[in-house]
Enzyme design. Structure first.
Site, PDB file in Angstrom:
ATOM      1  NE  ARG A 176      -3.478  -2.607   0.524  1.00  0.00           N
ATOM      2  CZ  ARG A 176      -3.588  -4.073   0.417  1.00  0.00           C
ATOM      3  NH1 ARG A 176      -2.878  -5.054   0.957  1.00  0.00           N
ATOM      4  NH2 ARG A 176      -4.630  -4.771   0.150  1.00  0.00           N
ATOM      5  N   GLY A 235      -1.936 -11.674   8.062  1.00  0.00           N
ATOM      6  CA  GLY A 235      -1.792 -12.938   8.189  1.00  0.00           C
ATOM      7  C   GLY A 235      -2.878 -13.569   9.231  1.00  0.00           C
ATOM      8  CG  ASN A 250      -9.961 -12.540   9.544  1.00  0.00           C
ATOM      9  OD1 ASN A 250      -9.339 -12.001   8.844  1.00  0.00           O
ATOM     10  ND2 ASN A 250      -9.736 -13.692  10.053  1.00  0.00           N
ATOM     11  CG  ASP A 278     -12.030 -13.540   5.786  1.00  0.00           C
ATOM     12  OD1 ASP A 278     -11.158 -13.124   6.703  1.00  0.00           O
ATOM     13  OD2 ASP A 278     -11.717 -13.821   4.567  1.00  0.00           O
TER      14      ASP A 278
END
Length: 554
Positions: free
Chosen positions: A146, A206, A276, A319
């Site tokens: 990003r 991750g 999440n 998620d």
């Protein structure tokens, strides 16, 4: 273009362009080349200087609303490509051609942007490359990168395998590197660092191996750790641990911090989204709300201590990372000035909070009904509906598998007082693969995008109501083929964003398309704008190419 190649271990740095060569070849000439240096005064909450883009969102607020009107509704038809820079000779491991997801910083006439393992410095006036830093990773996901952070004349960059690297802004030469995440535990690092005073704030991604998320502050001069905030309480008995059944569940609970946050200098608070919960689709081993995953947290940037939290997706089993930009803005509610924060979350809810206290003002679905929830609790947080948890034989929810929105930047215009987001509408099915008492990893999945729509939506920040909506039509036409990339609004009464192969400008008050330019591929980053030598430039990335637009291309 003549290039020199320097090698240091596995690192390869390519310097290109006359300015960089002067630095290498002639000390006397090197003194004539100004090293781009960011004035810390350019880092502001709302009103950055016109001639700089100093941080990922332009300013600390995350609004991506810029007070430039040289390009406006009256002359938008004259907006044309001035230059474009195509990344050549770079292949991303396992992905092929690179995709620019970063928003370039622009300081002293130089643009800095990234793809995984690579940093580029490009002349903002001409699009000519100044230098290119090339890193060879040893693992980690290469989903995207990003961008960079900047402090004085130093650039900060994160690699897929968890290296935090500082570069010289004038030459691209590496100063130092620090290991901040372990790729062997499936951590990876993709975000753009955010500079707050003498802190470089970085997060991690991750969720494949059920590890804890964390956010760190690093010293800009040495790279040493200043503080680390964990996404879960450290031990049973700590505040928030009552929302977890066991220590083991907390230790493996996820909550990654993979997107840049925002910052209010007056309140001295940073606002960050967490990802999440883990295991991702199986919640049977982690009964409870699972704080502070899927939340917005307000932290003291000097200590990392949390002041308040708001959980957008309690006990997430779909998620739905809650990392979308928490935009800061000021307005009046019932005649009184308020300091507010707004987020269009992946779970399909639009939230507006008091950013001093975290108290909720608005919680409202912005696509369909968000049927995974069955109302709001006393804090304004959605209450998950167990009937919509993933099931062995499937559970249909009225949000697509990848969420109602995702990481591309939203925008808030202080002129219209509207919040803009590119949204995905439709239905999906959530599946549970592991019914054991101790599931691990994803343990399930989601599929389908039924009755799909891709929309640009304008939301009223005081009510959460949809004020207007542009629904993408067929591919190939103007405004068609699915909305893509982030959003930028300006005081020229323009809203810039993309679709499947065009860069387009809309009227932010009505949603009417005013202009578009065919790029041949989807917009892939957040558009930005700044003024240099008296000329407003609009910058956007699409695939492997960065474009600069100006009036009549001059």
């Amino acid at each position: 273009m003549q290039k020199n190649l320097l090698q240091s271990g596995m690192i390869h740095m390519v310097l290109a362009g006359a300015a960089a060569l002067s630095l290498l070849c002639s000390p006397s000439k090197a003194q004539e080349v100004k090293t781009p240096t960011l004035d810390p005064k350019a880092l502001t909450l709302f009103s950055k200087p016109d001639d700089v883009w100093p941080t990922y969102n332009g300013d600390y607020s995350g609004r991506r609303y810029i007070s430039l009107d040289q390009v406006n509704q009256k002359n938008i038809a004259d907006l044309k490509v001035k230059w474009k820079y195509k990344i050549e000779g770079v292949t991303i491991r396992g992905s092929g051609n690179p995709t620019i997801k970063s928003t370039p910083l622009m300081v002293d006439g130089v643009l800095y942007f990234t793809v995984p393992d690579h940093v580029f410095a490009v002349d903002a006036r001409t699009g000519k490359e100044r230098w290119h830093y090339d890193f060879q990773d040893h693992g980690g996901h290469v989903l995207g990168q990003r961008g960079v952070g900047m402090y004085g004349k130093w650039i900060y960059f994160l690699t897929p395998d968890g290296w935090f690297i500082s570069l010289d802004s004038g030459t691209g030469k590496e100063r130092w590197r620090k290991k901040v995440a372990d790729e062997k535990l499936q951590y990876f690092t993709t975000m753009a660092a955010v500079i707050v005073k003498n802190h470089v704030i970085i997060g991690v991604g991750g969720d494949a191996m059920d590890v804890r998320g964390y956010l760190e502050s690093r010293d800009p001069e040495t790279g040493e750790l200043q503080w680390r905030w964990w996404s879960e309480p450290l031990k049973m008995g700590d505040p928030g641990s009552e929302t977890w059944p066991t220590q083991a569940a907390m230790d493996h609970g996820g909550g990654m911090t993979w997107m840049p946050g925002t910052y209010d200098p007056e309140l001295n608070l940073i606002y960050w989204g967490t990802g999440n919960t883990n295991p991702v689709y199986a919640g049977q081993s982690r009964k409870g709300a699972n704080l502070y995953t899927d939340s917005i947290v307000a932290l003291d940037p000097d200590t990392g201590k949390m002041k308040w939290y708001f959980q957008g997706s309690p006990h997430d089993t779909h998620d739905w990372d809650n990392v979308e930009t928490p935009i800061l803005f000021d307005t009046k509610i019932d005649g009184k000035p308020r300091k507010l924060l707004a987020q269009a979350a992946r779970c399909g809810y639009f939230f507006v909070l008091d950013r001093e206290t975290g108290k909720n003002l608005v919680s409202k679905p912005f696509t369909l009904s968000a049927n995974w929830s069955m109302g709001l609790d006393e804090r304004g947080q959605p209450i998950p509906n167990p009937d919509k948890d993933p099931k062995v034989d499937g559970s249909m929810v009225d949000i697509p598998a990848n969420g109602a929105t995702n990481w591309p930047a939203p925008s808030y215009s202080s002129k219209t007082e509207l919040f803009y987001v590119n949204a995905s509408e439709g239905y999906s099915i959530a599946w549970l693969y592991d019914t054991s008492s101790d599931p691990q990893g994803y343990a399930g999945g989601a599929s389908g995008h039924f009755d799909p729509k891709s929309s640009l939506i304008a939301l009223d920040v005081k009510t959460g109501d949809v004020r207007w909506k542009h629904v993408a039509k067929s591919a190939g036409g103007e405004g068609g083929g699915g909305m893509a990339g982030g959003i930028l609004t300006t005081s020229g009464d323009l809203l810039f964003t993309g679709d499947s192969d065009r860069f387009a400008a809309f009227d932010p008050a009505t949603g009417k398309i005013l202009w578009s330019s065919k790029l041949g591929t989807a917009v892939s980053n957040g558009p930005s704008t700044w003024k240099l030598d008296g000329t407003q430039n609009v910058i956007v990335g699409a695939g492997d190419t960065l474009y600069s637009f100006t009036l009549n291309g001059k």
